[in-house]
Write an enzyme that holds these catalytic residues in place. Sequence first.
Site, PDB file in Angstrom:
ATOM      1  CG  ASP A 304      -2.314   1.016   0.255  1.00  0.00           C
ATOM      2  OD1 ASP A 304      -2.409   1.295   0.140  1.00  0.00           O
ATOM      3  OD2 ASP A 304      -3.240   0.684   1.792  1.00  0.00           O
TER       4      ASP A 304
HETATM    5  C1  NOJ Z   1      -4.396   4.026   0.366  1.00  0.00           C
HETATM    6  C2  NOJ Z   1      -5.129   2.939   0.117  1.00  0.00           C
HETATM    7  O1  NOJ Z   1      -5.263   2.467   1.367  1.00  0.00           O
HETATM    8  C3  NOJ Z   1      -5.579   1.671  -0.475  1.00  0.00           C
HETATM    9  O2  NOJ Z   1      -6.515   1.378  -0.769  1.00  0.00           O
HETATM   10  C4  NOJ Z   1      -5.240   2.323  -1.695  1.00  0.00           C
HETATM   11  O3  NOJ Z   1      -5.638   1.591  -3.488  1.00  0.00           O
HETATM   12  C5  NOJ Z   1      -3.972   3.530  -1.907  1.00  0.00           C
HETATM   13  N1  NOJ Z   1      -3.708   4.714  -1.388  1.00  0.00           N
HETATM   14  C6  NOJ Z   1      -3.994   3.721  -3.808  1.00  0.00           C
HETATM   15  O4  NOJ Z   1      -4.802   4.559  -3.512  1.00  0.00           O
END
Ligand code: NOJ
Length: 759
Positions: A304
Amino acid sequence: MKRLNLAIVLLIFCVLVSAQKSTKATKSSKSVKEVPAYKNPRLAISERIADLISRMTIEEKAGQLNQISSGSLTGPSTKDEGDVKKIEQIRNGEIGSFLNLTGSKNTYDVQKIAVEETRLGIPLLFALDVIHGYKTIFPIPLAEACSWDLEEIENNQRVAAAEASSAGIHWTFAPMCDISADPRWGRVMEGAGEDPFLGALIAAARVRGFQGDLTDGKHIMACVKHFAAYGAVEAGREYNHVDISRYALWNKYLPPYKAGIDAGAATVMNSFNVFEGVPATANKYLNVDVLKHKLGFKGFTISDWNTYSEMIFHGYASDEKDCLEKAMNGGGMVEMSSQTTIKYLPELVAEGKISMAQVDEAVSKILYYKFKLGLFEQPYRYCDEQREKNELFSMQNRAVARKSAGNSIILLKNENNILPLKPTTKVALIGYYAKSKVDMFDFWTAKGEYQQAVSILEGLSTKFPNLIYSDGYKADATTTDSLINRALEAAKNADVLLVNIGLSGALSGEDRSLANIKIPAGQLELLKALKKTGKPIVALISSGRPMVLTQIQDISNVLLQCWVLGSETGNAVADVVSGLVNPSAKTVMSFPVDEGQIPVYYNHFNTGRPLPEVQGGDWFSRYRDIPNQPLYPFGYGLSYTQFAYSNVGVNRTTFSKSDTIIVKVNLKNIGKLDGLEIVQLYIQDPVASLVRPIKELKGYQKVALKQGEEKIVKFKLTANELGFYSSEGNWTIEPGEFKIMVGTNSDNVSSTVVRLVDK
Ligand code: NOJ
C-alpha cells in the site's frame, strides 16, 4: 484460471533457470537485425519472459518493481520539474507502473516514452482506484453488496472495467475484501460487510467482473486488498494496528481474500497494519506462508502507499534500505510510492541480502501480466480515444448504475405501509444533502464528475412534480432556527415529509474514521421540530456506513437506508420511494444501538454467560445500559410486500461426509405486491474442538414471488460446508450435531437439527 496458474509456474521455472545464466547486465550479442525472443509473439510467454529477464540490468528490474503516482504528469511536453524527473525516470527504465495517470491521450503519450525511448521498450502499467466505477459511479461497494446479487455485482465491475480500460487503465486496486464489523471505520464503505461467506462470494464476483480473462482489452487486473485483516483495525481508526488470533484470521478474515485469489486475481495489496508484531508489508507469515503457499497465489503483490518506508515509524526498520530488505524478504514485490526499491535494490542484491532469484521471480510475474494484457504487441490498445468517448458515462452504463443503486437501498422501517408514495402525493423534501450533488459521491470516485450526478432533489422532482424543497440544515449538518422554520413552512402543505439526513459524502472512505456515528445533532433537532407537525416522516439516510439510528427510530415513520449511491442516486431513490422498485436489499452489516456496542456482528461466539433466554440465571454477559443485540441485524431488510416462512425441514436428519442434505422452506408472498426476498440459510456447530459462532451464513437465495405466490425454496448442504479452519489453516470437519436455520434475517430464523456421522 487454472491454465493461467500453470503458465505462471512454468514461466517462473524458465526465469529461474535463465537467471542462473545471467544475473548481470548483458547487452544482446545477437545480430542487430535479429528480433529478440521476448519480442516474438509466436513464442510462449514463459520463453519471452526468460529472454527478457536475461537482458535486464538489476536497475531495470528494480524499475519494474517501482510504482509511483503520476501527480500532475500528462505527457512529455511538461515543464513541471517533478514531472520532468518522472519522464527521465521512465526513459531510464526506473518505473514499471503508474498510479493515477488516466485518459487515453495521457496514457498514450507516457506509454510511448516507455515503449520507444527505453533500452528494452517494456510497456508501463497504469493503475487507478476504480472502486465503484470509473466515470459512471455505482453505489459504494458496501451498498452494492446489500443486493446480495452476484450477477449484478459482477456486471457492475465489468462496466467499470470497460470504462476504465477505454481510458488507458490496466489495473484497479479493488476489490477491498476486508471483513469489518466496525462502522466507525470509514472504509467499511469499500467492502462487503461483516460476513466471510457472503464476503467471499462477492469478492470472487468482483474479481471476475473486473478481469474477465484479461485478454480482450476491455477488462483490467484486479487487486485483492488489504492483505490481511485490515478490517480489524483497533477502535475503527484508519491505519491503526490489528491484534487478532490466527484462528480468527483463517475463519473470519481470509475467506474473501482467498475467494478473490481463487477467482484469479492478478494482484494482492498489503495492508497498513501490523500483524503479530510485524507490519503486513514485511510479514513473511502472511505473504509467503499464507498467501503464496497456503492460498496458492500466483500473481504479484503490491504494497500500500508508502508502507515500505512507514516501517520506520512502526519501529520495525531503521532506514529506507532496511525497509526494502525487510519488505522483499517478507514477500514484497511492487512498491507503491516510497521508491526505496529503485534506490537500494542493486546494493542489497550485491550484498547478498536479497537474492537475484527472488527479484527475478517478482519481475517475471509483473512481466507475465504485461504480456498477458497484450501490451508488448499492442502497447496502446487501452488508449483508444474513440472508444473512450463512446464508453464513458454512456446511457447504457448509467442504466446499469441506476438499477444497482435501486437494489442497494434498504427499507428498515415502513410504518403503516407509508411507502411507496403515489405520484399525486404532496411531498416536502427537506435536507441540504438532497440537493447537493457532491454529496451523491464519496471519497473514491475515480474520474466521476459529481456535477453530472442526479441529486435526490432532481430524482424525486421528476416523480413528484409538486415537490417543495427546503434545506433544513447546512453542509456541515448543523442547523439554525431560521432553517428549521423554513422547513416547517415547506412542511405545511405537504402530505408526507421526506427528510434526507446522515453524513456528507466526503465522510465516507479512506481516513474517514468517526467516533460518533449518531445522526448529527442539527438533523435530530430538525426531525424533532418536524415531528410536531404530526405528518409522516420518511427518513432518507445517506451514509457510507451503518449509523446509530436509535435516536431517530421513533421519530421517523419510515427509515430508508440510501447509502451513497453515486451518479444515479436521485433516480434510484425516486424509483424506490415511488414504488417503481420494490426494495429487496438486506444489510450486510449490523446497525448498532450505540457506538458502545461496536464491534457488533451476528456471527459471534457464545460466552460462558449467555443472555438469560439462552441459559437463565444472573451475572451474564451484557451491558447495563443497552441491549446486546444491534438495532438492525445482519441480513435485515424489508419489502413493500410481506413474506411468510413455514415448514423448515431437511430431507434427512443423519448424514455422512459424502451425502448432500436438502434444506427446504415454504415461502409465500402474503402482501399486496410482487417482490423479492433473500432467504438465508445459517448453521451452528454447537460443540466443536474450537468454539464456533452462534450462527454462520452458509447459503441464500434471492427469490422473486408474485403477489400471493408460494414456492418451496431448497438449499443443498454438504458436510464440507460445515467445517472450519484450525489456527494452522487446515480445514476441519467434525462429526456431531448441527443446527440448521432458515429465515428472513440473522435474527429471525426457524431451525432444525441434523447429525453428521463419521463414516
Ligand atoms: C491507500 C489505500 O489504502 C489503498 O486502498 C489505495 O489503493 C492506495 N492508497 C492507492 O490509492
